[in-house]
Design an enzyme around this catalytic site. Structure first.
Site, PDB file in Angstrom:
ATOM      1  N   ALA A   7     -35.324 -20.387  40.209  1.00  0.00           N
ATOM      2  CA  ALA A   7     -36.143 -20.240  38.873  1.00  0.00           C
ATOM      3  C   ALA A   7     -35.241 -20.868  37.732  1.00  0.00           C
ATOM      4  CB  ALA A   7     -36.683 -18.774  38.538  1.00  0.00           C
ATOM      5  N   LYS A  63     -41.247 -15.135  51.128  1.00  0.00           N
ATOM      6  CA  LYS A  63     -40.547 -15.146  49.829  1.00  0.00           C
ATOM      7  C   LYS A  63     -41.189 -14.101  48.888  1.00  0.00           C
ATOM      8  CE  LYS A  63     -39.116 -17.448  45.688  1.00  0.00           C
ATOM      9  NZ  LYS A  63     -39.634 -18.360  44.609  1.00  0.00           N
TER      10      LYS A  63
END
Length: 259
Positions: free
Chosen positions: A182, A95
């Site tokens: 997020a 990631k």
């Protein structure tokens, strides 16, 4: 079920592992969530093997680990961390996170694209955390990223899908999986992302800092299961104007005759 690279996952909930008060609660939350892909910040891993506790704990969970480059401030640092992760954890999945601004933790688009291109050429399966920028997401797809991970709002803010309009464009235009990453602070927000057409979501703070992280993980799991079912069932089209559920024409015609 959705597919990343060459692997299919039943759960559309990816989980982060930061901010949990104990390893035990973290592990219980992962189990309650049903997550099969879990992120891990390389800066939390003791690569010398001395007092590393989180890596063995996560390996007992039977999940696929997705190390991230959190803390990297430019492409060179991200490349270093990614290669370290491949050596230490034994995975070519990464990631990609590059956020030099420590106040808002917003991703650097220029350095992210630069690093993504190099990592793909180096044999990595790259999942980049990025701004909800449709053009950037297309570029990341073009250089070979396995998915794009646009933000809903700043990391850890729990503000939800502040970038909703741009996320919708990304979902419509991008051919690789879209994982909203997020800012998701509630199960309802995760559900909304799936109903919009996102393939999955990544959640950490909203679960880890809840009064009962295990129960919250389960709540997210149930919300996403509902979203997945609704998506496959076919959501009704939104309309600008009202649409009667029962026609009244025949009833009113009978009324006219009775007069």
């Amino acid at each position: 079920m959705f597919t990343l690279a060459d692997i299919s996952f039943r759960s559309r909930l990816l989980m982060g592992t930061g901010k949990f008060t104990t390893k035990e609660i973290m592990l219980q939350a992962i189990t309650a969530a049903g997550s099969e892909l879990v992120t891990l910040a390389m800066r939390r891993v003791d690569i010398k093997g001395g007092n590393d506790a989180i890596l063995p704990t996560l390996r007992t969970a039977g999940v696929k680990l997705l190390p991230n480059t959190s803390g990297a401030k430019d492409a060179d640092e991200a490349l270093f961390v990614a290669r370290l992760a491949r050596e230490a954890i034994g995975t070519n999945w990464i990631k990609l996170e590059i956020h030099p601004d420590m106040q808002y933790l917003l991703p650097d688009p220029v350095e992210t694209l630069k690093a993504a291109s190099k990592l793909v050429k180096d044999g990595f399966v790259v999942l980049p955390y990025c701004s909800a920028d449709p053009v950037l997401c297309r570029r990341l797809e073009e250089v070979g990223c396995a998915a794009v991970m646009p933000l809903g709002s700043p990391i850890g803010s729990n503000q939800g899908l502040k970038t909703k309009d741009f996320l919708q464009i990304i979902i419509e235009q991008t051919q690789v999986p879209v994982v909203v990453d997020a800012g998701i602070g509630a199960p309802s927000q995760a559900l909304e992302a799936l109903e919009m057409g996102a393939d999955a979501v990544l959640v950490n703070t909203a679960i880890a800092v809840a009064l009962d992280p295990v129960a919250m993980a389960r709540a997210f799991s149930l919300a996403l299961a509902a979203g997945d079912l609704a998506k496959s069932a076919g959501l009704a089209e939104r309309r600008k104007y009202a649409s009667a559920t029962s026609p009244l024409t025949q009833f009113l015609s009978h009324y006219e005759v009775c007069k």
